[in-house]
Design an enzyme around this catalytic site. Structure first.
Site, PDB file in Angstrom:
ATOM      1  CG  PHE A  42      27.973 -92.029  -6.772  1.00 19.66           C
ATOM      2  CD1 PHE A  42      26.731 -92.340  -6.644  1.00 19.66           C
ATOM      3  CD2 PHE A  42      28.979 -93.058  -6.405  1.00 19.66           C
ATOM      4  CE1 PHE A  42      26.153 -93.639  -6.669  1.00 19.66           C
ATOM      5  CE2 PHE A  42      28.505 -94.593  -6.207  1.00 19.66           C
ATOM      6  CZ  PHE A  42      26.916 -94.792  -6.379  1.00 19.66           C
TER       7      PHE A  42
ATOM      8  CE  LYS B 167      36.911 -85.013  -7.158  1.00 18.76           C
ATOM      9  NZ  LYS B 167      36.136 -85.689  -7.910  1.00 18.76           N
TER      10      LYS B 167
ATOM     11  CD  GLU C  78      34.377 -88.701 -10.914  1.00 20.44           C
ATOM     12  OE1 GLU C  78      34.275 -88.273  -9.821  1.00 20.44           O
ATOM     13  OE2 GLU C  78      34.934 -89.965 -11.208  1.00 20.44           O
TER      14      GLU C  78
ATOM     15  CB  SER D  22      35.449 -97.070  -2.408  1.00 23.05           C
ATOM     16  OG  SER D  22      36.615 -96.323  -3.323  1.00 23.05           O
TER      17      SER D  22
ATOM     18  CB  CYS E 165      28.041 -95.403   3.263  1.00 21.74           C
ATOM     19  SG  CYS E 165      27.666 -94.201   4.236  1.00 21.74           S
TER      20      CYS E 165
ATOM     21  CD  GLU F 105      30.740-100.421  -0.426  1.00 22.59           C
ATOM     22  OE1 GLU F 105      31.830-100.138  -0.779  1.00 22.59           O
ATOM     23  OE2 GLU F 105      30.117 -99.451   0.568  1.00 22.59           O
TER      24      GLU F 105
HETATM   25  P1  NAD Z   1      34.770 -93.337  -5.041  1.00 19.38           P
HETATM   26  O1  NAD Z   1      36.006 -93.720  -3.964  1.00 19.38           O
HETATM   27  O2  NAD Z   1      34.836 -93.874  -6.427  1.00 19.38           O
HETATM   28  O3  NAD Z   1      35.077 -91.908  -5.423  1.00 19.38           O
HETATM   29  C1  NAD Z   1      35.089 -90.799  -4.035  1.00 19.38           C
HETATM   30  C2  NAD Z   1      35.539 -89.653  -4.517  1.00 19.38           C
HETATM   31  O4  NAD Z   1      37.046 -89.914  -5.082  1.00 19.38           O
HETATM   32  C3  NAD Z   1      35.286 -88.970  -5.927  1.00 19.38           C
HETATM   33  O5  NAD Z   1      35.235 -87.595  -5.684  1.00 19.38           O
HETATM   34  C4  NAD Z   1      36.123 -89.669  -6.888  1.00 19.38           C
HETATM   35  O6  NAD Z   1      36.286 -88.564  -8.118  1.00 19.38           O
HETATM   36  C5  NAD Z   1      37.365 -89.529  -6.164  1.00 19.38           C
HETATM   37  N1  NAD Z   1      38.099 -90.762  -6.869  1.00 19.38           N
HETATM   38  C6  NAD Z   1      37.802 -92.002  -7.603  1.00 19.38           C
HETATM   39  N2  NAD Z   1      38.865 -92.525  -7.893  1.00 19.38           N
HETATM   40  C7  NAD Z   1      39.937 -91.855  -7.507  1.00 19.38           C
HETATM   41  C8  NAD Z   1      41.468 -92.320  -7.611  1.00 19.38           C
HETATM   42  N3  NAD Z   1      41.828 -93.149  -8.253  1.00 19.38           N
HETATM   43  N4  NAD Z   1      42.245 -91.431  -7.142  1.00 19.38           N
HETATM   44  C9  NAD Z   1      41.769 -90.193  -6.438  1.00 19.38           C
HETATM   45  N5  NAD Z   1      40.664 -89.643  -6.237  1.00 19.38           N
HETATM   46  C10 NAD Z   1      39.573 -90.668  -6.689  1.00 19.38           C
HETATM   47  O7  NAD Z   1      33.432 -93.649  -4.168  1.00 19.38           O
HETATM   48  P2  NAD Z   1      32.026 -93.563  -5.089  1.00 19.38           P
HETATM   49  O8  NAD Z   1      31.895 -94.567  -6.065  1.00 19.38           O
HETATM   50  O9  NAD Z   1      31.661 -92.175  -5.458  1.00 19.38           O
HETATM   51  O10 NAD Z   1      31.140 -93.775  -3.629  1.00 19.38           O
HETATM   52  C11 NAD Z   1      30.593 -95.027  -3.396  1.00 19.38           C
HETATM   53  C12 NAD Z   1      31.435 -95.376  -2.205  1.00 19.38           C
HETATM   54  O11 NAD Z   1      31.677 -94.341  -1.137  1.00 19.38           O
HETATM   55  C13 NAD Z   1      30.895 -96.544  -1.386  1.00 19.38           C
HETATM   56  O12 NAD Z   1      32.400 -97.170  -1.359  1.00 19.38           O
HETATM   57  C14 NAD Z   1      30.383 -96.119  -0.052  1.00 19.38           C
HETATM   58  O13 NAD Z   1      30.503 -97.030   0.841  1.00 19.38           O
HETATM   59  C15 NAD Z   1      31.367 -95.118   0.173  1.00 19.38           C
HETATM   60  N6  NAD Z   1      30.565 -94.145   1.041  1.00 19.38           N
HETATM   61  C16 NAD Z   1      31.203 -94.096   2.385  1.00 19.38           C
HETATM   62  C17 NAD Z   1      30.401 -93.230   3.418  1.00 19.38           C
HETATM   63  C18 NAD Z   1      30.728 -93.463   4.792  1.00 19.38           C
HETATM   64  O14 NAD Z   1      30.507 -92.255   5.586  1.00 19.38           O
HETATM   65  N7  NAD Z   1      31.769 -94.316   5.134  1.00 19.38           N
HETATM   66  C19 NAD Z   1      29.524 -92.352   2.762  1.00 19.38           C
HETATM   67  C20 NAD Z   1      29.026 -92.393   1.540  1.00 19.38           C
HETATM   68  C21 NAD Z   1      29.743 -93.069   0.637  1.00 19.38           C
END
Ligand code: NAD
Length: 512
Positions: free
Chosen positions: A164, A188, A191, A241, A296, A397
């Protein structure tokens, strides 16, 4: 003052208030009957719904991408470059509208949203150099009359699953390189803020990208699992994450896919006693609270070495009242709300647990008037001092506008802290001592290092990636490693008929 257009949701959905999929160059309403809520974080109002795809709908997008692949793959590099230039120019020309979508659904203020787009544009600009980037090697006369050369070819249909916090930039990290290499792409997006992806899809079509080359499927775990299991998807890029990144990597690779999965972070910024205190304090505030800490590469922990701690905490806390928190519609606002109420409340909870566990709350973001008086998901800036490695605020985090300070006696203790942390995304050191900085870059276990630079996000012609629990897979994202990820090498050994030189030889081919 930046002019910010109101997002026009009617152009980004088949009906106002609904965000649909984008398959084969057009909007396609979801048929699964499942949908998600999308909020305006600044007002707390439910703004629209987003369709959630079923496995069948994912399969329809894969079929479109698969059908588009042979034509796109065969499209000349000069034509692909032409389309990429046009995409770059359209994104630039429409950056204020795109930024408005980011502000409306993520909550980040316009200056931050435009910064995100600018960093995404870098990736499109890098991709415009694709003819040069795909050049292989050529060896003439490897053996008598034999030449050997390498070509890099696209993988086929590839997918990107994005978080997000960067609804425009992170997709651009992926699709710019992927389509430049000749792949077709399925995005994808998160959401929580899905509209930017549809807006970008419309721009890509306007730029002349053939239908089916870029598709967007919205959804949750159902859509993600369908991507991970689909036999016609060759590779998956993920950013999000750590627990989900690990799951994506394990599931995707077990289905035979190439996967790069970037995870969460806990970025430390070491401040040595010789550092410029004002510079370090400015950097800590900018990197800790920019985008409400939902980056991040945000600085989560300031590691104050020796007697720098008191003046540094003092300098940071003096800057906090000046940070202007407010909605994106306020031209003076520097930091917006958090993405959801649930996330805001979770972040605020670390203030209580830190206090209970013995830390010092220097600034409590819940005292900001917008925390109580607004329906938006606001939290002011928080500073927690005397944090130790056993506290929740250090171990987790937080991903919010909460800066923690850990005090250590020596540089060695500071580096040990970072190297023992499970994450290894970014890190920074603030010092005037070149020798110390060089030693730090040599021995620190993190993928991206800043020297007096708090957020060392690499420029697009390098690649982005962390170490340890911040990245699963071998290759970093975008830049040269992105080209490697989205292509596979083919080595050709060739000889042309030369009358009288051929003979039967059952021995293993020799080069001499
Ligand atoms: P998230 O892991 O909750 O979601 C990321 C994606 O995974 C979304 O598209 C979501 O729909 C999908 N997703 C969520 N739960 C899922 C599940 N159980 N099964 C399958 N798919 C699933 O992350 P977020 O809250 O959207 O973003 C924040 C996180 O992203 C933080 O941990 C941040 O550090 C990390 N991040 C990392 C970087 C990097 O480059 N390392 C960059 C940006 C964000």
């Amino acid at each position: 003052m930046t002019q910010v257009a109101e997002p026009d949701t009617t152009t980004s959905a088949t009906e106002p208030g609904r965000v649909s999929h984008w398959i084969n160059g057009r909007l396609v309403e979801g048929t699964s009957g499942r949908r998600g809520d999308v909020y305006d974080p600044a007002t707390g109002v439910l703004a629209r719904h987003v369709d959630f795809a079923s496995a069948d709908e994912v399969a329809a997008a894969v079929a479109a991408a698969r059908a588009a692949f042979p034509g796109w793959r065969a499209t000349s590099l000069s034509k692909r470059t032409d389309v990429l230039f046009k995409i770059r120019n359209l994104v630039e020309a429409h950056r204020h509208e795109l930024a408005a979508h980011l502000t409306a659904e993520h909550g980040k203020v316009p200056s931050d949203a435009l910064g995100e787009i600018a960093r995404g544009l870098e990736n499109l600009e890098f991709a415009c150099g694709i003819p040069n980037l795909l050049k292989g090697g050529f060896t003439e006369q490897a053996s008598t009359g034999v030449d050997v050369y390498q070509i890099r070819q696209p993988l086929g249909v590839v997918a990107g699953i994005t978080p997000f916090n960067f609804p425009a930039m992170v997709p651009m990290w992926m699709f710019a390189t992927a389509i430049a290499c000749g792949n077709t792409f399925i995005l994808k997006p998160s959401e929580k803020d899905p509209s930017a992806s549809i807006f970008m899809a419309e721009l890509l079509k306007e730029a002349g990208l053939p239908d089916g080359v870029f598709n967007v499927i919205h959804g949750d775990k159902v859509a993600v699992d369908a991507i991970l299991e689909h036999p016609d998807i060759a590779a998956v890029s993920f950013v999000g994450s750590t627990p989900i990144a690990r799951y994506i990597y394990e599931t995707g690779t077990s289905h035979g896919k190439r996967v790069q999965a970037l995870g969460g972070a806990k970025n430390h910024m070491i401040v040595l006693p010789d550092a410029d205190i004002d510079m370090a304090a400015d950097a800590a505030v900018s990197a800790g609270y920019g985008s409400a800490g939902e980056r991040c590469m945000a600085i989560a922990t300031v590691v104050a070495v020796g007697d720098v701690a008191d003046p540094l905490v003092d300098a940071i806390s003096k800057r906090l009242p000046k940070v202007k928190v407010g909605p994106g519609s306020d031209p003076d606002a520097e930091m917006g709300p958090l993405v959801t109420r649930q996330h805001r409340d979770k972040v605020a909870g670390y203030l209580d647990s830190s206090k209970e566990q013995g830390a010092t709350i220097v600034a409590d973001g819940r005292e900001h008037p917008l925390y109580g008086d607004s329906e938006g998901f606001f939290l002011g800036v928080s500073l927690i001092d005397n944090v130790t490695t056993t506290m929740d605020a250090y171990r987790d985090e937080i991903f919010g506008p909460v800066l923690t300070v850990v005090r250590v006696k020596t540089y060695d203790e500071a580096v040990k802290l970072i190297n023992e942390n499970p994450y290894g995304n970014g890190t920074a050191i603030f010092t005037r001592d070149g020798g110390a900085a060089r030693q730090f870059q040599f021995e620190v276990n993190a993928g991206m290092v800043g020297i007096n630079v708090p957020i060392p996000v690499p420029v697009a012609y390098y690649s982005f990636g962390g170490w340890k629990a911040s990245l699963f897979g071998d290759l970093h994202m975008y830049g040269p490693e992105g080209i490697q990820f989205y292509t596979r090498a083919k080595i050709v050994t060739s000889r042309w008929p030369d009358p009288g030189t051929s003979k039967v030889d059952l021995g293993f081919p020799r080069t001499r």
